[in-house]
Design a protein around this motif. Sequence first.
Motif, mmCIF file in Angstrom:
data_model
loop_
_atom_site.group_PDB
_atom_site.id
_atom_site.type_symbol
_atom_site.label_atom_id
_atom_site.label_comp_id
_atom_site.label_asym_id
_atom_site.label_seq_id
_atom_site.Cartn_x
_atom_site.Cartn_y
_atom_site.Cartn_z
ATOM 1 N N SER A 147 0.819 -1.216 0.000
ATOM 2 C CA SER A 147 0.000 0.000 0.000
ATOM 3 C C SER A 147 0.850 1.263 0.000
ATOM 4 O O SER A 147 0.432 2.299 -0.524
ATOM 5 N N TYR A 148 2.053 1.207 0.567
ATOM 6 C CA TYR A 148 2.906 2.393 0.610
ATOM 7 C C TYR A 148 3.291 2.848 -0.796
ATOM 8 O O TYR A 148 3.433 4.039 -1.050
ATOM 9 N N LEU A 149 3.465 1.885 -1.707
ATOM 10 C CA LEU A 149 3.785 2.285 -3.075
ATOM 11 C C LEU A 149 2.570 2.848 -3.795
ATOM 12 O O LEU A 149 2.697 3.681 -4.684
ATOM 13 N N THR A 150 1.380 2.412 -3.385
ATOM 14 C CA THR A 150 0.168 3.060 -3.876
ATOM 15 C C THR A 150 0.127 4.507 -3.395
ATOM 16 O O THR A 150 -0.227 5.419 -4.149
ATOM 17 N N TYR A 151 0.510 4.737 -2.133
ATOM 18 C CA TYR A 151 0.549 6.104 -1.609
ATOM 19 C C TYR A 151 1.566 6.957 -2.377
ATOM 20 O O TYR A 151 1.315 8.136 -2.665
ATOM 21 N N LEU A 152 2.714 6.371 -2.693
ATOM 22 C CA LEU A 152 3.732 7.087 -3.468
ATOM 23 C C LEU A 152 3.186 7.456 -4.844
ATOM 24 O O LEU A 152 3.373 8.578 -5.327
ATOM 25 N N GLN A 153 2.501 6.515 -5.465
ATOM 26 C CA GLN A 153 1.910 6.766 -6.782
ATOM 27 C C GLN A 153 0.843 7.856 -6.707
ATOM 28 O O GLN A 153 0.840 8.803 -7.499
ATOM 29 N N GLU A 154 -0.065 7.740 -5.740
ATOM 30 C CA GLU A 154 -1.140 8.720 -5.599
ATOM 31 C C GLU A 154 -0.580 10.116 -5.333
ATOM 32 O O GLU A 154 -1.057 11.112 -5.896
ATOM 33 N N SER A 155 0.423 10.202 -4.477
ATOM 34 C CA SER A 155 0.975 11.494 -4.080
ATOM 35 C C SER A 155 1.675 12.192 -5.235
ATOM 36 O O SER A 155 1.527 13.405 -5.422
#
Length: 287
Positions: free
Chosen positions: A173-181
Amino acid sequence: MTPYVYRARVRWADQDPQGHVNNVAYLDYMQEARVDWILGGPQAHMLGDGVLVVSHHIEYLAQSLFCPDPIIIRLWVTDLGGARFGVAYDIYQGETHVARAKTMMATYDVDGHRLRRLSAEERAWLQGFLGAPMDFRPLPRPAVEWVSGFGYEHPLRVRWSELDPYDHVNNVSYLTYLQESTIAMMAEPRRDLPWGRPGDPHTWVVAAQDMTYRAPMLYQIEPYLAEVVILRVGSTSVTFEMRIHDPHVDVTYAVGHLVLVHADPHGTPVPLPDILRERLRPLTLTV
């Protein structure tokens, strides 16, 4: 050493708007492969007793697509230490080498909330998969320290479905956060410029990314905060750094980096437009 081989099925939902397998999906495939490898071996208890992801580093070499060909992952062990070990991956679709990656892991005492040393039996099993080291070209790091409030701020709401069996936010999920941000950060600078939808003359592709996990994130109603700065604007690429923290607590939960490449529809890098460079300047960290 014979690597462990895992075949992951590409799901329809793994595609992004550009028609490629999304970069975050690779982390899902890697997690599936790791769990299958551990669960099928003599040390399956490690999953329940506790084994944490410390960091990821992944380089994307070619695009993968939704098709009958599975994602084939060959994994082996590197960097075997007292409580930590690396898991290296070569990732293929058909004959195409689409990515290479490494995950650093640590054995963990769930009840004691602390790292624990590998047992003799765990170490012996891991040594059976010990292979060649996997090194990467280092991603840029900040030339100077930056403080909260300088970068682009993006609120992150943790969903209940993102928790793992340890009640922590799952590492993927942290890489999803990186992508979203980074997408949110680029929304204003890329206005009226092609983003990568079908028919656009230019697109963006992720060339590499990493994530270092510093403290477990737990479920909470209040959003966490991602702060993103640009470390480097190259001739064809932009490198970002993201920090995740809680606005009310002085804790950094993770630090990630992402290299985004401006490319033609075939994935060949092309120069960044001058207007984009100007728009990115206020968010770029300089000495």
